[in-house]
Design an enzyme around this catalytic site. Structure first.
Site, PDB file in Angstrom:
ATOM      1  N   ASP A   1       3.743   5.214  -5.829  1.00 45.67           N
ATOM      2  CA  ASP A   1       4.979   4.570  -6.280  1.00 45.67           C
ATOM      3  C   ASP A   1       4.853   3.276  -7.074  1.00 45.67           C
ATOM      4  O   ASP A   1       5.327   3.181  -8.193  1.00 45.67           O
ATOM      5  CB  ASP A   1       5.868   4.285  -5.072  1.00 45.67           C
ATOM      6  CG  ASP A   1       6.027   5.494  -4.180  1.00 45.67           C
ATOM      7  OD1 ASP A   1       5.485   6.564  -4.508  1.00 45.67           O
ATOM      8  OD2 ASP A   1       6.689   5.372  -3.148  1.00 45.67           O
TER       9      ASP A   1
ATOM     10  N   GLU B   1      -1.431   4.290   7.209  1.00 41.45           N
ATOM     11  CA  GLU B   1      -1.044   4.823   5.901  1.00 41.45           C
ATOM     12  C   GLU B   1      -2.058   4.379   4.842  1.00 41.45           C
ATOM     13  O   GLU B   1      -2.478   5.163   3.995  1.00 41.45           O
ATOM     14  CB  GLU B   1       0.360   4.295   5.582  1.00 41.45           C
ATOM     15  CG  GLU B   1       1.060   4.984   4.443  1.00 41.45           C
ATOM     16  CD  GLU B   1       2.466   4.424   4.228  1.00 41.45           C
ATOM     17  OE1 GLU B   1       2.856   3.450   4.912  1.00 41.45           O
ATOM     18  OE2 GLU B   1       3.168   4.964   3.355  1.00 41.45           O
TER      19      GLU B   1
HETATM   20  C1  9WN Z   1       9.028   7.373  -1.609  1.00 43.58           C
HETATM   21  C2  9WN Z   1       5.842   9.607   2.445  1.00 43.58           C
HETATM   22  C3  9WN Z   1       5.805   9.028   1.036  1.00 43.58           C
HETATM   23  C4  9WN Z   1       4.585   9.520   0.232  1.00 43.58           C
HETATM   24  C5  9WN Z   1       4.399   8.732  -1.051  1.00 43.58           C
HETATM   25  C6  9WN Z   1       4.365   7.263  -0.720  1.00 43.58           C
HETATM   26  C7  9WN Z   1       5.668   6.865  -0.017  1.00 43.58           C
HETATM   27  C8  9WN Z   1       8.130   6.909  -0.464  1.00 43.58           C
HETATM   28  C9  9WN Z   1       8.457   5.472  -0.087  1.00 43.58           C
HETATM   29  O1  9WN Z   1       5.804   7.607   1.179  1.00 43.58           O
HETATM   30  O2  9WN Z   1       6.761   7.087  -0.897  1.00 43.58           O
HETATM   31  O3  9WN Z   1       8.826   8.733  -1.863  1.00 43.58           O
HETATM   32  O4  9WN Z   1       9.524   5.256   0.483  1.00 43.58           O
HETATM   33  O5  9WN Z   1       7.671   4.573  -0.379  1.00 43.58           O
HETATM   34  O6  9WN Z   1       4.161   6.491  -1.862  1.00 43.58           O
HETATM   35  O7  9WN Z   1       3.202   9.119  -1.681  1.00 43.58           O
HETATM   36  O8  9WN Z   1       4.759  10.869  -0.077  1.00 43.58           O
HETATM   37  O9  9WN Z   1       4.620   9.373   3.093  1.00 43.58           O
END
Ligand code: 9WN
Length: 465
Positions: A194, A431
């Site tokens: 992101d 994470e």
């Molecule tokens: C937005 C769920 C997701 C991953 C992504 C990571 C993060 C979300 C956020 O979390 O994204 O989609 O709210 O930050 O960047 O890779 O799929 O783990």
């Protein structure tokens, strides 16, 4: 050589010493985050089903409970859009109120678009297509077991091949109207990385207009807000969402007026690897010859597209800003895309390995472990604690480890595996991790971190399961 056989189901005997002790704990994370037929990415930060998380989760679950791995993907694919798009979030109606934003109401996709599933709520974006890799893993782990297992897996492949094919066709067409072999993303969330500095220049060009008010809930779930994207980034993320809604999530309309259109090399490389898996799945299910011909063409086009984005000075592949008409010159792990796509000349492979172990990445002085930071510490946009701006992500290590095996580099792959598992043994299934201290950051008990550990532990050094 297999480390050891994983026992059936989730109840595993704890082991002590060495990285192997992550194994029963890994299975426990997935069990605790599990909701009926699918798995939350994390206990509280992410209470819904995410697309590429579920693919990685299924990959790990394939070694533990093959049937549960199939239901993970079935649940996701049941929410596929009529266009073939697999949504990046499937909203969980049971999630606690005000637990994640933007929520189903903000996306409002089933009201706005006829292509969205009518009886569920999803986001209007997608994420990298790891799914075919997971489906192939489900097949590999079922093979050689009793007839019932094999028959069930074969049925699963047969039922899901058309969905996978439609998903990949969508990416190769709606997301690549230029026929470049590279996938266009509409939002940094689609990349899965992101707030990576990969997107800074393209995002800066996005002028935020009259944004409906909103409250972020993600910050309640982390110990320090600086680990997450900033409010300025969030404003832009939400503004892009408003644009997509105005275009009614219609692909052609989005391509006409959207202020963020970027060719994502990591996404594109994962699609190439997934198309290779899809070819094997097509073989198992006896798909028509014309499908296979088309999939082969997608693979070839994808590799050629990546080749065109190679930067010889950086020894990496670069994303491309379609609107500005220029490459996004930032060194991040996405630059290793050609390794993931495979089919490289020795020269290109060597160049990538040199970059990987150079001071720009895993060879940087002072790293806690020789694991590649998500953004090169030599980049001005690097930040060791902020999300995709520097921390080490185990899921990214998995992609590189798996690609190194495929590239015929078992020793380098083995080192990546050893260090990744060592990090998890030390810091748990976080994470992401601070690259200089190894401090676990973001959410604890992250499902895909546990899942990639299970896969790394179970797979043979030649990549077979
Ligand atoms: C937005 C769920 C997701 C991953 C992504 C990571 C993060 C979300 C956020 O979390 O994204 O989609 O709210 O930050 O960047 O890779 O799929 O783990």
């Amino acid at each position: 050589m297999k480390e050891e056989e994983l026992p059936e189901g989730f109840s595993q005997r704890p082991r002590t010493g060495g990285p192997e002790r992550v194994n029963p704990r890994a299975a426990g994370v997935l069990r605790r985050n599990s909701i009926e037929s699918w798995t939350k990415p994390a206990p509280t930060l992410y209470p819904h089903q995410w697309s590429w998380d579920s693919a990685f989760i299924a990959l790990g679950l394939a070694h533990v409970d093959n049937q549960r791995a199939t239901s993970e993907l079935e649940t996701l694919f049941a929410n596929q859009w009529a266009t073939g798009k697999v949504p990046h979030i499937v909203f969980n109606p049971e999630a606690p109120p005000r637990s994640y934003f933007p929520d189903a109401e903000r996306w409002n996709s089933s009201e706005i678009s006829e292509d969205a599933p009518a009886n569920s709520h999803t986001s209007g974006l997608c994420q990298p297509p790891v799914h075919a890799l997971a489906v192939r893993r489900i097949w590999e782990t079922a093979r050689g077991r009793d007839e019932q297992h094999v028959a069930r897996a074969r049925r699963f492949l047969g039922d899901n091949y058309p969905r996978l094919y439609a998903w990949h066709r969508y990416l190769a067409s709606a997301r690549d109207p230029e026929g470049s072999g590279l996938v266009t993303i509409y939002h940094p969330w689609e990349s899965g990385t992101d707030n990576s500095p990969r997107w800074d220049a393209a995002l800066e060009a996005v002028r935020v207009g009259d944004l409906p008010p909103y409250t972020r809930y993600d910050l309640q779930h982390v110990t320090d807000p600086s680990h997450r994207p900033t409010n300025e980034e969030y404003d832009r993320y939400l503004w892009l969402l408003e644009h997509l809604k105005r275009a009614r999530y219609d692909e052609a309309a989005i391509y006409e007026e959207h202020p963020f259109l970027v060719k994502d090399v990591l996404f594109s490389a994962i699609l190439v690897a997934a198309n290779q898996a899809l070819l094997e799945i097509a073989e198992v299910v006896g798909a028509p010859e014309e499908d296979r011909t088309l999939i082969e063409a997608w693979i070839e086009r994808g590799r050629a597209g990546l080749d065109g984005r190679w930067d010889p000075d950086l020894g990496l592949c670069l994303d491309y800003d379609v609107l500005a008409g220029r490459p996004l010159r930032v060194r991040t792990i996405a630059g290793f895309a050609p390794l993931i796509a495979g089919g490289l000349s020795n020269e290109r492979l060597d160049a990538l390995l040199v970059t990987l172990d150079s001071p720009a990445f895993a060879g940087h002085e002072g790293l806690h472990r020789p694991l590649p930071p998500s953004t090169s510490p030599e980049e001005p946009g690097f930040h060791p604690r902020s999300y995709w701006r520097g921390p080490v992500w185990p899921v990214a290590n998995w992609l590189l480890w798996w690609s190194l095996i495929r590239a015929g580099k078992p020793d380098r792959a083995g080192q990546m595996r050893q260090e990744t598992l060592g990090q998890l043994g030390e810091g748990g299934f976080a994470e992401y991790f601070e690259p200089f201290t190894g401090e676990p950051l973001g959410s604890t008990e992250q499902s895909w971190t546990a899942a990639v550990a299970l896969d790394m532990l179970a797979v043979n050094t030649d990549g077979s399961a």
